[in-house]
Design a protein around this motif. Structure first.
Motif, short mmCIF file in Angstrom:
data_model
loop_
_atom_site.label_atom_id
_atom_site.label_comp_id
_atom_site.label_asym_id
_atom_site.label_seq_id
_atom_site.Cartn_x
_atom_site.Cartn_y
_atom_site.Cartn_z
N GLN A 164 2.47 5.44 19.03
CA GLN A 164 3.18 6.28 19.99
C GLN A 164 3.96 5.45 21.01
OE1 GLN A 164 0.66 8.69 22.55
NE2 GLN A 164 2.25 10.26 22.74
N GLN A 165 3.34 4.38 21.51
CA GLN A 165 3.97 3.62 22.59
C GLN A 165 4.87 2.49 22.10
OE1 GLN A 165 1.78 2.48 26.04
NE2 GLN A 165 0.29 4.12 25.87
N ILE A 166 4.54 1.91 20.94
CA ILE A 166 5.32 0.77 20.44
C ILE A 166 5.68 1.02 18.97
CG2 ILE A 166 5.49 -1.75 20.52
CD1 ILE A 166 2.90 -1.80 22.08
N PRO A 167 6.41 2.07 18.67
CA PRO A 167 6.72 2.40 17.27
C PRO A 167 7.58 1.32 16.62
CG PRO A 167 8.08 3.69 18.76
CD PRO A 167 7.08 2.98 19.62
N GLY A 168 7.37 1.16 15.31
CA GLY A 168 8.20 0.24 14.55
C GLY A 168 7.78 -1.20 14.58
N VAL A 169 6.77 -1.55 15.38
CA VAL A 169 6.28 -2.93 15.42
C VAL A 169 5.16 -3.08 14.39
CG1 VAL A 169 5.15 -4.69 16.82
CG2 VAL A 169 6.91 -3.24 17.83
N LEU A 170 5.30 -4.08 13.52
CA LEU A 170 4.31 -4.29 12.47
C LEU A 170 2.95 -4.60 13.07
CD1 LEU A 170 3.86 -4.67 9.37
CD2 LEU A 170 4.22 -7.12 9.76
N ARG A 171 1.92 -3.92 12.55
CA ARG A 171 0.55 -4.17 12.98
C ARG A 171 -0.27 -4.71 11.82
NH1 ARG A 171 -0.44 1.44 14.04
NH2 ARG A 171 1.79 1.80 14.20
N PHE A 172 -0.88 -5.86 12.04
CA PHE A 172 -1.86 -6.36 11.09
C PHE A 172 -3.24 -5.83 11.50
CE2 PHE A 172 1.41 -9.74 10.92
CZ PHE A 172 1.68 -9.70 9.56
N SER A 173 -4.12 -5.68 10.54
CA SER A 173 -5.47 -5.21 10.82
C SER A 173 -6.46 -5.96 9.96
CB SER A 173 -5.57 -3.70 10.53
OG SER A 173 -6.89 -3.24 10.75
N LEU A 174 -7.69 -6.01 10.42
CA LEU A 174 -8.76 -6.53 9.58
C LEU A 174 -9.00 -5.55 8.43
CD1 LEU A 174 -11.29 -7.73 12.31
CD2 LEU A 174 -9.42 -9.00 11.25
N ALA A 175 -10.00 -5.81 7.64
CA ALA A 175 -10.26 -4.96 6.47
C ALA A 175 -10.70 -3.55 6.84
CB ALA A 175 -11.32 -5.62 5.60
N SER A 176 -11.17 -3.37 8.08
CA SER A 176 -11.86 -2.14 8.46
C SER A 176 -11.10 -0.87 8.12
CB SER A 176 -12.16 -2.16 9.96
OG SER A 176 -12.88 -3.31 10.31
N ILE A 177 -9.88 -0.72 8.62
CA ILE A 177 -9.16 0.54 8.47
C ILE A 177 -8.88 0.86 7.00
CG2 ILE A 177 -6.88 -0.52 8.75
CD1 ILE A 177 -7.95 2.96 10.05
N GLY A 178 -8.64 -0.14 6.19
CA GLY A 178 -8.36 0.10 4.78
C GLY A 178 -9.55 0.53 3.98
N ASN A 179 -10.75 0.30 4.53
CA ASN A 179 -11.97 0.61 3.79
C ASN A 179 -12.76 1.78 4.39
OD1 ASN A 179 -12.08 -1.51 1.69
ND2 ASN A 179 -11.98 -2.86 3.46
N GLN A 180 -12.09 2.53 5.26
CA GLN A 180 -12.76 3.67 5.91
C GLN A 180 -11.91 4.94 5.72
OE1 GLN A 180 -13.45 2.32 9.94
NE2 GLN A 180 -14.72 0.63 9.28
N PRO A 181 -12.00 5.55 4.54
CA PRO A 181 -11.16 6.71 4.25
C PRO A 181 -11.26 7.84 5.27
CG PRO A 181 -12.22 5.92 2.25
CD PRO A 181 -12.82 5.16 3.38
N ASP A 182 -12.42 8.02 5.88
CA ASP A 182 -12.57 9.10 6.87
C ASP A 182 -11.64 8.88 8.07
OD1 ASP A 182 -14.48 10.25 5.29
OD2 ASP A 182 -16.18 9.55 6.47
#
Length: 405
Positions: free
Chosen positions: A252-270
């Motif tokens: 919402q605040q910084i749209p369009g900026v690439l965000r890297f993430s640890l494995a967490s979000i990709g492995n939590q379908p809920d």
């Protein structure tokens, strides 16, 4: 009166036989030290209520699935597996007590299904007890390194290798700066101590912001990150509600900026469904699943048959499943679980174990000097999301080279 006592004794005997024939999941501990005849005891430290629950519960469910599968096929050399369970809530101050309780309850091997920070505090207890332990989802390299690592193992590539991958991606994209938004959990604190210094070798870290795991508002942190004007943002989190809030706020605040993430979000379908539409489209997470891997395909088929066609396979599932089968292989090679040193030595001789995660052909190996199982970087797969917050597969812009160690 005699007949009543006889019936009570018969009932107790029947119950005991029934429990011995099943993969019992004793959440409170049996209270009986040692394994009974015909059984092997697995200890499970599962964070089911703390900050690591978002991934530990997924892994714990598949650990139980793998144990049930082994028991249904006759067990390990004819011995059934019984499980004793504790919960340290990913709280390092609680881990030693929980692990000691598992040992007191007869655990002959242990699965540390909890935060990396908690695992680090369990290492010395595991060493003192002389019992092999695997941390299925740990990514903090120090889990498998000295000191006190003689009996502790991990499977996945470590976060230092995550950082190498992020640096490669930043270089490919031509980025020169990054901001970090973290939850304030002990596990993430340990991860950041490893990952941020490596990032600083390749880009400028222009902001480091954090908030409690149960934070309800990250507006101020996002505003300060926006003011720092980074080329990219790393969300370093255990996942769950914090990561959902982080991505919603940053999108919402910084749209369009690439965000890297640890494995967490990709492995939590809920979490995907709880994230605002399109909020994950600018996220690249450190994945570990490649559906071209036949072992991954095989596990996905099994878990869909067990849990329904809509079940979403995660790296946590794969690492949990492989952990159980690695212990099975070591116990078989050691001729049983009664001698934990022999089981440890057998783990140290496992090489070329075909993993259920990573790129095709990715393997796990251990040795006395190598307790981090990953053979090279093939366990890492940078992955993205589409506009519907669904994983879109491998990120096309950059992937790590699949090099052997």
């Amino acid at each position: 009166m005699k007949s009543q006592r006889l019936l009570a004794l018969l009932g107790a005997a029947t119950l005991a036989v029934s429990l011995a024939a099943c993969a019992a999941d004793d959440t409170s501990g049996s209270g009986d030290a040692g394994a009974a005849d015909g059984e092997i005891v697995f200890g499970l430290d599962e964070d089911s209520t703390g900050p690591g629950a978002a991934y530990a519960v997924i892994a714990g469910k598949t650990i139980r699935f793998a144990i049930d599968e082994i028991n249904a096929a006759g067990g390990i050399d004819g011995q059934q597996i019984r499980v004793v369970v504790g919960n340290d809530e990913s709280d390092p101050t609680k881990t030693p007590t929980v692990v000691r309780k598992l040992v007191d309850d007869g655990a002959q091997v242990i699965l540390l299904d909890t935060g990396s920070g908690a695992v680090l505090q369990g290492k010395s207890v595991v060493k003192q007890a002389g019992i092999p332990a695997i941390a299925p989802t740990a990514v903090t390299t120090s889990v498998a390194e000295a000191p006190d690592n003689e009996f502790t193992y991990m499977l996945a590539n470590g976060v230092d290798q995550f950082a190498e991958a992020y640096c490669g991606a930043m270089e490919t994209k031509g980025y020169e700066s990054i901001a970090v938004l973290s939850d304030a959990s002990p596990a993430i604190d340990n991860i950041n101590k490893l990952i941020i210094p490596i990032l600083e070798d390749c880009v400028e870290v222009v902001a480091e912001e954090s908030a409690p795991v149960d934070a309800a508002d990250l507006t101020a942190q996002a505003a300060r990150i926006k003011q720092a004007d980074p080329d990219a943002i790393l969300v370093s989190s255990l996942g769950g509600n914090f990561e959902v809030l982080a991505h919603n706020t940053l999108h919402q605040q910084i749209p369009g900026v690439l965000r890297f993430s640890l494995a967490s979000i990709g492995n939590q379908p809920d979490s995907w469904a709880r994230t605002n539409k399109g909020a994950l489209a600018d996220v690249v997470y450190m994945g570990a699943l490649d559906m071209d891997n036949p072992k991954t395909q095989e596990l996905e088929k099994k878990l869909k048959e067990a849990n329904g066609d809509d079940y979403r396979l995660t790296a946590y599932d794969a690492q949990a499943y492989d952990s159980v089968y690695l212990l099975k292989a070591a116990i078989e090679a050691a001729g049983g679980a009664d001698d934990p040193v022999a089981v440890r030595d057998a783990l140290d001789e496992i090489t070329g174990f075909e993993a259920s995660f990573g790129q095709p052909g990715f393997t796990l190996s251990f040795s006395p000097d190598k307790h981090m199982g990953a053979d090279g970087l093939c366990g890492l797969v940078l992955s993205g999301f589409d506009e519907d917050n669904e994983p879109s597969g491998a990120w096309e812009d950059y992937q790590v080279a699949c090099e052997s160690e």
